[in-house]
Write a protein that holds these residues in place. Structure first.
Motif, mmCIF file in Angstrom:
data_model
loop_
_atom_site.group_PDB
_atom_site.id
_atom_site.type_symbol
_atom_site.label_atom_id
_atom_site.label_comp_id
_atom_site.label_asym_id
_atom_site.label_seq_id
_atom_site.Cartn_x
_atom_site.Cartn_y
_atom_site.Cartn_z
ATOM 1 N N GLU A 5 14.095 -24.725 -9.658
ATOM 2 C CA GLU A 5 13.226 -25.490 -8.791
ATOM 3 C C GLU A 5 12.841 -24.555 -7.651
ATOM 4 O OE1 GLU A 5 14.054 -29.766 -7.925
ATOM 5 O OE2 GLU A 5 14.260 -28.966 -5.896
ATOM 6 N N VAL A 6 11.559 -24.334 -7.477
ATOM 7 C CA VAL A 6 11.063 -23.413 -6.463
ATOM 8 C C VAL A 6 10.283 -24.218 -5.436
ATOM 9 C CG1 VAL A 6 9.583 -21.437 -6.000
ATOM 10 C CG2 VAL A 6 10.936 -21.505 -8.091
ATOM 11 N N LYS A 7 10.707 -24.115 -4.188
ATOM 12 C CA LYS A 7 10.008 -24.799 -3.109
ATOM 13 C C LYS A 7 9.288 -23.742 -2.289
ATOM 14 C CE LYS A 7 10.554 -27.833 0.834
ATOM 15 N NZ LYS A 7 11.487 -28.517 1.730
ATOM 16 N N TYR A 8 8.036 -24.023 -1.955
ATOM 17 C CA TYR A 8 7.264 -23.093 -1.139
ATOM 18 C C TYR A 8 6.766 -23.801 0.107
ATOM 19 C CZ TYR A 8 3.765 -19.818 0.432
ATOM 20 O OH TYR A 8 3.032 -18.959 1.187
ATOM 21 N N ASP A 9 7.129 -23.269 1.257
ATOM 22 C CA ASP A 9 6.626 -23.785 2.535
ATOM 23 C C ASP A 9 6.406 -22.620 3.504
ATOM 24 O OD1 ASP A 9 9.139 -23.026 3.345
ATOM 25 O OD2 ASP A 9 9.801 -25.020 3.919
ATOM 26 N N GLY A 10 5.962 -21.513 2.951
ATOM 27 C CA GLY A 10 5.866 -20.277 3.711
ATOM 28 C C GLY A 10 7.015 -19.361 3.328
ATOM 29 N N MET A 11 8.122 -19.968 2.932
ATOM 30 C CA MET A 11 9.278 -19.283 2.350
ATOM 31 C C MET A 11 9.368 -19.772 0.909
ATOM 32 S SD MET A 11 11.094 -17.575 4.764
ATOM 33 C CE MET A 11 12.825 -17.573 4.399
ATOM 34 N N LEU A 12 9.902 -18.933 0.040
ATOM 35 C CA LEU A 12 10.191 -19.363 -1.327
ATOM 36 C C LEU A 12 11.686 -19.641 -1.414
ATOM 37 C CD1 LEU A 12 8.274 -17.005 -3.775
ATOM 38 C CD2 LEU A 12 7.987 -19.446 -3.506
ATOM 39 N N TYR A 13 12.046 -20.826 -1.857
ATOM 40 C CA TYR A 13 13.440 -21.211 -2.070
ATOM 41 C C TYR A 13 13.633 -21.465 -3.556
ATOM 42 C CZ TYR A 13 13.376 -22.070 2.941
ATOM 43 O OH TYR A 13 13.250 -21.928 4.301
ATOM 44 N N VAL A 14 14.700 -20.947 -4.113
ATOM 45 C CA VAL A 14 14.979 -21.112 -5.535
ATOM 46 C C VAL A 14 16.344 -21.765 -5.705
ATOM 47 C CG1 VAL A 14 15.296 -19.936 -7.740
ATOM 48 C CG2 VAL A 14 13.598 -19.081 -6.122
ATOM 49 N N LYS A 15 16.365 -22.898 -6.407
ATOM 50 C CA LYS A 15 17.601 -23.622 -6.723
ATOM 51 C C LYS A 15 17.649 -23.853 -8.220
ATOM 52 C CE LYS A 15 18.306 -26.310 -2.571
ATOM 53 N NZ LYS A 15 18.611 -27.633 -2.048
ATOM 54 N N GLY A 16 18.782 -24.294 -8.676
ATOM 55 C CA GLY A 16 18.903 -24.650 -10.083
ATOM 56 C C GLY A 16 19.918 -23.784 -10.794
ATOM 57 N N GLN A 17 19.635 -23.474 -12.028
ATOM 58 C CA GLN A 17 20.543 -22.706 -12.877
ATOM 59 C C GLN A 17 20.370 -21.210 -12.586
ATOM 60 O OE1 GLN A 17 19.008 -24.203 -16.561
ATOM 61 N NE2 GLN A 17 20.449 -25.907 -16.595
ATOM 62 N N THR A 18 20.899 -20.792 -11.437
ATOM 63 C CA THR A 18 20.674 -19.419 -10.979
ATOM 64 C C THR A 18 21.855 -18.486 -11.224
ATOM 65 O OG1 THR A 18 21.478 -19.869 -8.742
ATOM 66 C CG2 THR A 18 19.119 -20.203 -9.146
ATOM 67 N N PHE A 19 22.994 -19.009 -11.631
ATOM 68 C CA PHE A 19 24.192 -18.179 -11.733
ATOM 69 C C PHE A 19 23.959 -16.931 -12.583
ATOM 70 C CE2 PHE A 19 28.246 -16.865 -13.553
ATOM 71 C CZ PHE A 19 28.979 -16.656 -12.405
ATOM 72 N N TYR A 20 23.382 -17.107 -13.743
ATOM 73 C CA TYR A 20 23.172 -15.964 -14.640
ATOM 74 C C TYR A 20 21.941 -15.135 -14.264
ATOM 75 C CZ TYR A 20 26.768 -18.212 -17.363
ATOM 76 O OH TYR A 20 27.951 -18.773 -17.753
ATOM 77 N N LEU A 21 21.180 -15.627 -13.293
ATOM 78 C CA LEU A 21 19.974 -14.922 -12.860
ATOM 79 C C LEU A 21 20.150 -14.242 -11.508
ATOM 80 C CD1 LEU A 21 17.351 -17.671 -13.763
ATOM 81 C CD2 LEU A 21 17.976 -15.669 -15.103
ATOM 82 N N LYS A 22 21.352 -14.345 -10.941
ATOM 83 C CA LYS A 22 21.514 -13.869 -9.566
ATOM 84 C C LYS A 22 21.223 -12.385 -9.398
ATOM 85 C CE LYS A 22 26.544 -13.336 -9.567
ATOM 86 N NZ LYS A 22 27.778 -13.801 -8.953
ATOM 87 N N GLU A 23 21.552 -11.571 -10.362
ATOM 88 C CA GLU A 23 21.264 -10.132 -10.234
ATOM 89 C C GLU A 23 19.759 -9.874 -10.263
ATOM 90 O OE1 GLU A 23 23.408 -7.854 -9.265
ATOM 91 O OE2 GLU A 23 24.909 -9.432 -9.252
ATOM 92 N N LYS A 24 19.042 -10.613 -11.107
ATOM 93 C CA LYS A 24 17.585 -10.465 -11.150
ATOM 94 C C LYS A 24 16.959 -10.943 -9.846
ATOM 95 C CE LYS A 24 17.104 -10.621 -16.116
ATOM 96 N NZ LYS A 24 16.456 -11.162 -17.273
ATOM 97 N N LEU A 25 17.488 -12.043 -9.305
ATOM 98 C CA LEU A 25 16.980 -12.547 -8.031
ATOM 99 C C LEU A 25 17.226 -11.538 -6.912
ATOM 100 C CD1 LEU A 25 18.078 -16.265 -8.385
ATOM 101 C CD2 LEU A 25 15.735 -15.401 -8.387
ATOM 102 N N LYS A 26 18.403 -10.924 -6.913
ATOM 103 C CA LYS A 26 18.707 -9.894 -5.912
ATOM 104 C C LYS A 26 17.751 -8.712 -6.052
ATOM 105 C CE LYS A 26 23.688 -10.699 -5.576
ATOM 106 N NZ LYS A 26 25.013 -10.091 -5.837
ATOM 107 N N GLN A 27 17.488 -8.297 -7.291
ATOM 108 C CA GLN A 27 16.569 -7.183 -7.524
ATOM 109 C C GLN A 27 15.164 -7.501 -7.022
ATOM 110 O OE1 GLN A 27 16.806 -6.477 -11.738
ATOM 111 N NE2 GLN A 27 18.806 -5.479 -11.607
ATOM 112 N N MET A 28 14.795 -8.778 -7.076
ATOM 113 C CA MET A 28 13.476 -9.192 -6.594
ATOM 114 C C MET A 28 13.441 -9.295 -5.071
ATOM 115 S SD MET A 28 12.608 -12.105 -9.462
ATOM 116 C CE MET A 28 11.154 -12.703 -8.652
ATOM 117 N N GLY A 29 14.608 -9.203 -4.424
ATOM 118 C CA GLY A 29 14.659 -9.258 -2.963
ATOM 119 C C GLY A 29 15.136 -10.582 -2.389
#
Length: 92
Positions: A5-29
């Motif tokens: 679930e991605v919320k945008y209000d000037g910031m991007l917030y990402v919630k949900g099934q992120t455990f296995y994606l955390k390294e990719k999210l970190k790489q994206m900043g």
């Protein structure tokens, strides 16, 4: 495929099934906020679409945005024709 679930209000917030994606999210900043239990990033306005596109490549994405402020954002994302995006407009 993970669901995000991605919320945008000037910031991007990402919630949900992120455990296995955390390294990719970190790489994206993205950074982790333990209070919100959410990943976040403050992208340049002209780069938001790139983040959404990258997220949609690694997960099923539902985007939540304030329709009063970000209608152009919604219109632009719809024009990308990314098949695994869902949208929910906030009309607070």
């Amino acid at each position: 495929m993970a669901r995000l679930e991605v919320k945008y209000d000037g910031m991007l917030y990402v919630k949900g099934q992120t455990f296995y994606l955390k390294e990719k999210l970190k790489q994206m900043g993205f950074k982790w906020d333990p209070l919100l239990k959410s990943w976040y990033i403050k992208p340049e306005e002209n780069k938001v679409d790139e983040y959404i596109k990258k997220l949609s490549e690694i997960a099923e994405v539902k985007i939540i945005y304030d329709v009063r402020k970000y209608q152009r954002f919604y219109d632009f994302l719809k024009s990308l024709n990314l098949g695994n995006l869902q949208y929910k407009a906030l009309k607070e």
